[in-house]
Design a protein around this motif. Structure first.
Motif: not given
Length: 453
Positions: A252-256, A423-428, A439-445
């Motif tokens: 998570p980038q912050d809150f979700f 798109d989920i992994c890049s926060g889009l 809320n709900g922005f994630f980054t990852g692989e």
């Protein structure tokens, strides 16, 4: 079908302990004042898995193909007679707080803390969101689930005319496959099981010692039988060659916020949390409340974005009558399945399997919201509310997604799905609720069969 008289001189017996790797939901087929779909419970008020459910999923997983093979194994019935099943499943009963199966009528103390949690199981609230971002008609429902970590024990017995029956090996191996799911909601995050132990014995009833051993076998699943020995399947029997495994490793980038549908003393909207059964020294205990990431929420967002990406790559923009969302979109129907078309067409089961993710103990923050009048700048009466969001920046959430290979042979479908995962992994593509408030922005692989894509 010709009648035959065979002597099934051999008995292949296994006692299996399985653990719910995700919450499970084997429905009772009824409803009550608490939920639309309660789970089935035994005479002791504890959840269990009926033998018919086990037989059904194993029968489907074996995919025997020819009718002769299936009727020989599971039996058949027709106007000329029939034959009983050669394979016998017991109910899978829950393992209690003492580490033993709760089999038969038992004196369960309702005031006991451990069993008290099973008196009121978690209830999941669901709402189906359409392509316009609002709830779909008839898309609000709830269901009861059994805690992740709950263990069950059951037995399988095969009547055979062979000393070494390969069908029994294949039957047991099905339970170890990653695609094996039991109960309802198996395409929405429920039903994943892992085998804790598998004990097996093969008996020849023409031998006096084996016959005596078989006669003395206890029928109660809480009683030990020293004749059993540990068994493991071969790697070839466990492998799922017909599926591709995608893995989302998200931070998570912050809150979700994946909403529970309920409020508490502090907020009108609270995050979804659940307890987990943990095991130590063969005894179970309940954890504290943990953050829940429901697979159904991730699946809903992923389905909508897949439709968007499929339309985009085919240049089907707004105003084009061929630009479809939901079940009408070819990529969505192929991967996520479709519902009955008002009697015009049959529905199809989804070809994607996802699992609920339950993370660490919850860490939430209370937010206050108020709506202001645009003209006066003052607050609007009744527009003050509170919500709790989860702060999880230091946690990695790993979501495993299984998709049938034959579905992804269509290049357009595969590219639309994989772009949506990216798109989920890049926060889009934010996940959960209140995404319009940050809320709900994630980054990852994203991994595909273990390798990055």
């Amino acid at each position: 079908m010709e009648k035959e008289n065979k002597r099934y001189e051999y008995r292949h017996i296994a006692r299996i302990v399985v653990e719910a790797a995700t919450p499970i939901a084997v429905g009772s087929g009824a409803s009550d004042v608490v939920t639309d779909s309660p789970v089935v419970k035994d005479i002791n008020g504890l959840p269990y898995i009926p033998g018919t459910s086990l037989a059904g999923v194993i029968r489907h997983a074996l995919d025997l193909g020819r009718r002769e093979d299936e009727t020989n194994f599971f039996g058949y019935h027709d106007k000329d007679g029939g034959r009983g099943s050669r394979i016998i499943f017991t109910d899978a009963v829950m393992i209690g707080k003492d580490g033993l199966a709760v089999d038969g009528i038992c004196q369960i103390d309702p005031s006991d803390d451990f069993y008290g949690w099973y008196r009121e199981l978690p209830v999941r609230n669901h709402v189906r969101i359409n392509e316009h971002g609002v709830n779909d008609r008839n898309g609000k429902f709830d269901n009861e689930v059994v805690y992740m970590g709950t263990r069950f024990v059951f037995e399988i017995e095969l009547l055979s005319d062979q000393e070494n029956d390969s069908w029994f090996d294949k039957t047991l191996a099905m339970l170890y496959r990653n695609t094996m799911r039991i109960g309802g909601g198996t395409r929405c995050g429920y039903g994943k099981m892992k085998v804790v132990s598998c004990l097996r014995v093969d008996l020849n009833l023409t031998e006096a010692s084996d016959l005596a051993t078989y006669i003395k076998k206890p029928s109660c699943l809480s009683e030990k039988w020293t004749t059993f020995a540990e068994w493991q399947p071969s790697a070839a029997d466990v492998r799922d060659d017909g599926w591709i495994t995608y893995t989302l490793r998200l931070q998570p980038q912050d809150f979700f916020l994946f909403g529970s549908g309920f409020g508490d003393d502090d907020a009108d909207n609270t995050p979804a949390v659940e307890r987990v059964v943990e095991w130590g020294n063969g005894k179970p205990c309940f954890s504290q409340q943990r953050t829940l990431v429901p697979a159904s929420s991730v699946k809903g967002a992923l389905a909508h974005r897949t439709a968007y990406n499929y339309n985009k790559q085919n240049r089907l923009f707004i105003g084009n009558e061929n630009a479809c969302a939901g079940d009408d979109n070819p990529a969505v129907a192929a991967v996520f399945g479709s519902a009955d078309g008002d009697g015009q067409s049959r529905g199809s089961r989804g070809n994607i399997i996802m699992s609920d993710v339950i993370g660490k103990e919850k860490c939430d923050k209370l937010f206050f919201h108020v709506k202001n009048d645009y003209f006066s700048g003052g607050t609007i009466d009744g527009a003050l509310f509170q919500e709790k969001s989860v702060f999880g920046r230091d946690t990695i959430y790993e979501e495993e997604i299984l998709v049938r290979k034959d579905v992804l042979e269509d290049t357009g479908v595969r590219e639309a799905l994989e772009q949506s995962l990216k798109d989920i992994c890049s926060g889009l593509l934010p996940l959960g609720g209140c995404v319009g408030r940050g809320n709900g922005f994630f980054t990852g692989e994203l991994l595909k069969d273990g390798g990055k894509i």
